[in-house]
Write an enzyme that holds these catalytic residues in place. Structure first.
Site, PDB file in Angstrom:
ATOM      1  N   THR A   1       0.815  -1.217   0.000  1.00 32.60           N
ATOM      2  CA  THR A   1       0.000   0.000   0.000  1.00 32.60           C
ATOM      3  C   THR A   1       0.848   1.266   0.000  1.00 32.60           C
ATOM      4  O   THR A   1       1.966   1.278   0.531  1.00 32.60           O
ATOM      5  CB  THR A   1      -0.897   0.015   1.265  1.00 32.60           C
ATOM      6  OG1 THR A   1      -1.511   1.301   1.402  1.00 32.60           O
ATOM      7  CG2 THR A   1      -0.105  -0.232   2.529  1.00 32.60           C
TER       8      THR A   1
ATOM      9  N   TYR B   1      -1.484   0.456  10.290  1.00 39.54           N
ATOM     10  CA  TYR B   1      -1.751  -0.285   9.049  1.00 39.54           C
ATOM     11  C   TYR B   1      -0.565  -0.176   8.095  1.00 39.54           C
ATOM     12  O   TYR B   1      -0.073  -1.171   7.570  1.00 39.54           O
ATOM     13  CB  TYR B   1      -3.028   0.264   8.387  1.00 39.54           C
ATOM     14  CG  TYR B   1      -3.214  -0.254   6.986  1.00 39.54           C
ATOM     15  CD1 TYR B   1      -3.473  -1.601   6.758  1.00 39.54           C
ATOM     16  CD2 TYR B   1      -3.114   0.595   5.883  1.00 39.54           C
ATOM     17  CE1 TYR B   1      -3.624  -2.092   5.476  1.00 39.54           C
ATOM     18  CE2 TYR B   1      -3.266   0.110   4.603  1.00 39.54           C
ATOM     19  CZ  TYR B   1      -3.521  -1.232   4.403  1.00 39.54           C
ATOM     20  OH  TYR B   1      -3.657  -1.717   3.128  1.00 39.54           O
TER      21      TYR B   1
HETATM   22  N1  UFG Z   1     -13.204   9.918   4.109  1.00 43.77           N
HETATM   23  C1  UFG Z   1     -14.169  10.801   4.542  1.00 43.77           C
HETATM   24  N2  UFG Z   1     -15.325  10.291   5.050  1.00 43.77           N
HETATM   25  C2  UFG Z   1     -15.554   8.958   5.174  1.00 43.77           C
HETATM   26  C3  UFG Z   1     -14.564   8.070   4.720  1.00 43.77           C
HETATM   27  C4  UFG Z   1     -13.399   8.580   4.202  1.00 43.77           C
HETATM   28  O1  UFG Z   1     -14.004  12.019   4.463  1.00 43.77           O
HETATM   29  O2  UFG Z   1     -16.626   8.578   5.669  1.00 43.77           O
HETATM   30  C5  UFG Z   1     -11.973  10.459   3.554  1.00 43.77           C
HETATM   31  C6  UFG Z   1     -10.754  10.026   4.332  1.00 43.77           C
HETATM   32  O3  UFG Z   1     -10.453  10.923   5.361  1.00 43.77           O
HETATM   33  C7  UFG Z   1      -9.693  10.008   3.237  1.00 43.77           C
HETATM   34  C8  UFG Z   1     -10.465   9.650   1.964  1.00 43.77           C
HETATM   35  O4  UFG Z   1     -11.812   9.919   2.270  1.00 43.77           O
HETATM   36  O5  UFG Z   1      -9.152  11.271   3.083  1.00 43.77           O
HETATM   37  C9  UFG Z   1     -10.335   8.214   1.580  1.00 43.77           C
HETATM   38  O6  UFG Z   1     -10.610   7.419   2.732  1.00 43.77           O
HETATM   39  P1  UFG Z   1     -10.778   5.846   2.645  1.00 43.77           P
HETATM   40  O7  UFG Z   1     -11.143   5.385   4.030  1.00 43.77           O
HETATM   41  O8  UFG Z   1     -11.688   5.480   1.536  1.00 43.77           O
HETATM   42  O9  UFG Z   1      -9.342   5.364   2.231  1.00 43.77           O
HETATM   43  P2  UFG Z   1      -7.950   5.606   2.934  1.00 43.77           P
HETATM   44  O10 UFG Z   1      -7.219   6.611   2.109  1.00 43.77           O
HETATM   45  O11 UFG Z   1      -8.056   5.899   4.368  1.00 43.77           O
HETATM   46  O12 UFG Z   1      -7.320   4.169   2.882  1.00 43.77           O
HETATM   47  C10 UFG Z   1      -7.377   3.415   1.724  1.00 43.77           C
HETATM   48  C11 UFG Z   1      -7.267   1.934   2.040  1.00 43.77           C
HETATM   49  C12 UFG Z   1      -5.946   1.626   2.612  1.00 43.77           C
HETATM   50  C13 UFG Z   1      -4.854   2.208   1.771  1.00 43.77           C
HETATM   51  C14 UFG Z   1      -5.078   3.670   1.574  1.00 43.77           C
HETATM   52  C15 UFG Z   1      -4.061   4.331   0.719  1.00 43.77           C
HETATM   53  O13 UFG Z   1      -8.268   1.566   2.959  1.00 43.77           O
HETATM   54  O14 UFG Z   1      -5.812   0.238   2.663  1.00 43.77           O
HETATM   55  O15 UFG Z   1      -6.312   3.819   0.933  1.00 43.77           O
HETATM   56  O16 UFG Z   1      -4.414   5.699   0.609  1.00 43.77           O
HETATM   57  F1  UFG Z   1      -3.669   2.047   2.371  1.00 43.77           F
END
Ligand code: UFG
Length: 323
Positions: free
Chosen positions: A116, A140
């Site tokens: 990742t 993670y």
């Molecule tokens: N977000 C919101 N509201 C929500 C969910 C997410 O504003 O209800 C925002 C988060 O703060 C983030 C973006 O949307 O800025 C994307 O969030 P995700 O939870 O969809 O994804 P992440 O970026 O946290 O994580 C995902 C995968 C990980 C990976 C990562 C790499 O879950 O496994 O992408 O960026 F490592």
């Protein structure tokens, strides 16, 4: 080829199994079904077990005698990892150690690992290349980085051939609507935005005070079918004797949370109700990658990773499940 696919009942793993099956390979799913779905493991045999259970892994390796391994089995929610780090170290790190012990004793087999961009942490600059320092800011990311380290060490000690694919944000769904993204509870942005579009709870934006043009976090979304395709290419590359190493899988375009919401409104033709919330711990402001190495070395070209296509495929999947 026969390929042992750990986590093959999960989101990215099940799409990789479909891609393997479509290319004439046989995926053997190894999954404990703690978060995966039995009905997503539909492209080959399913063996239930934990990656940490070396004896059980060994038994499955002996039974199926695979030519290679793809390792997806892991917990993958950044926020959860901050709240419960040991869950991540036990499942992702200890689990991978058990699997790798069995695989090196049996093989060593060519090994493609689901890593990742969370291993990079807060980037010094974007786009992020593979040589960017890896300084995770959440458990993670550390858990995945430790497994990359294990692979490098096993490459040296046991001649394990490995590729680590560092995905940016996996999204979208199988365009046939056969399988798709199904986390429980769902924490990922695009499925939650689409639930909100369908009349569910408003999407909560985690922070509007980041140092980004609209104040919300920027991510690089990559279609899960493009990611699956990269796994097949990585496998072919290793089988052909390619050098072990890491490759980013990125679409090379960043989209803010607000842009994702606007795209969903456009694609679905619906209004998405929004609530502004606080920042979520462990979130870097902007992650955008370059995939130049995957393009040059693996011949990988994402074809479905435009934001609207990813949202449209996820929307088709969501609606097919709730008819
Ligand atoms: N977000 C919101 N509201 C929500 C969910 C997410 O504003 O209800 C925002 C988060 O703060 C983030 C973006 O949307 O800025 C994307 O969030 P995700 O939870 O969809 O994804 P992440 O970026 O946290 O994580 C995902 C995968 C990980 C990976 C990562 C790499 O879950 O496994 O992408 O960026 F490592």
């Amino acid at each position: 080829m026969k390929v042992l696919v750990t986590g093959g009942a999960g989101f990215v793993g099940s799409h990789a199994c479909k891609a393997l099956a479509l290319s004439g390979h046989e995926p053997v799913v190894y999954d404990n079904l703690s978060r995966g779905h039995r009905d997503a493991a539909r492209f080959g045999p399913l063996e239930i077990g934990d990656t940490a259970d070396k004896t059980r892994v060994r038994e499955v390796l002996e039974r199926h005698r695979p030519d290679a391994v793809m390792h997806f089995a892991a917990f993958a929610a950044v926020g959860e990892s901050v709240e419960n780090p040991l869950l991540y170290y036990r499942n992702n790190v200890t689990g991978s150690a058990g699997l790798l012990e069995a695989v090196t004793e049996f093989g060593p087999l060519p090994f493609v690992f689901s890593s990742t961009c969370a291993t990079y942490g807060v980037p010094d600059q974007v786009p992020i290349g593979e040589d960017h320092p890896q300084r995770p800011i959440n458990p993670y990311g550390f858990s995945k980085l430790f497994v990359e380290r294990m692979l490098a060490d096993l490459g040296a000690s046991h001649r394990l051939p490995w590729v680590a694919l560092r995905y940016f944000n996996a999204a979208g769904s199988d365009p046939d609507g056969e399988i798709g993204e199904r986390h429980d509870p769902e924490t990922h942005l695009i499925p939650l935005v689409l639930e909100a579009a369908r009349g569910g709870a408003p999407i909560q934006i985690f922070g509007t005070d980041y140092d980004t043009p609209d104040g919300t976090c920027i991510r690089d979304y990559v279609h899960v079918m493009d990611i699956a395709d990269a796994h097949l290419r990585a496998l072919d590359y290793l089988i052909a004797g390619g050098a072990s190493g890491a490759f980013n899988l990125a679409n090379e375009r960043g989209h803010s949370v607000k842009e994702v919401i606007a795209a969903a409104e456009r694609v679905c033709g619906r209004t998405v109700p929004v609530k502004i919330g606080a920042r979520r711990a462990g979130d870097p402001p902007a992650l955008v990658g370059t995939a130049a190495r995957a393009r040059a070395v693996l011949g990988w070209t994402p074809t479905r990773s435009g934001l609207d296509v990813q949202i449209a495929d996820a929307w088709t999947w969501l609606r097919s499940r709730n008819r």
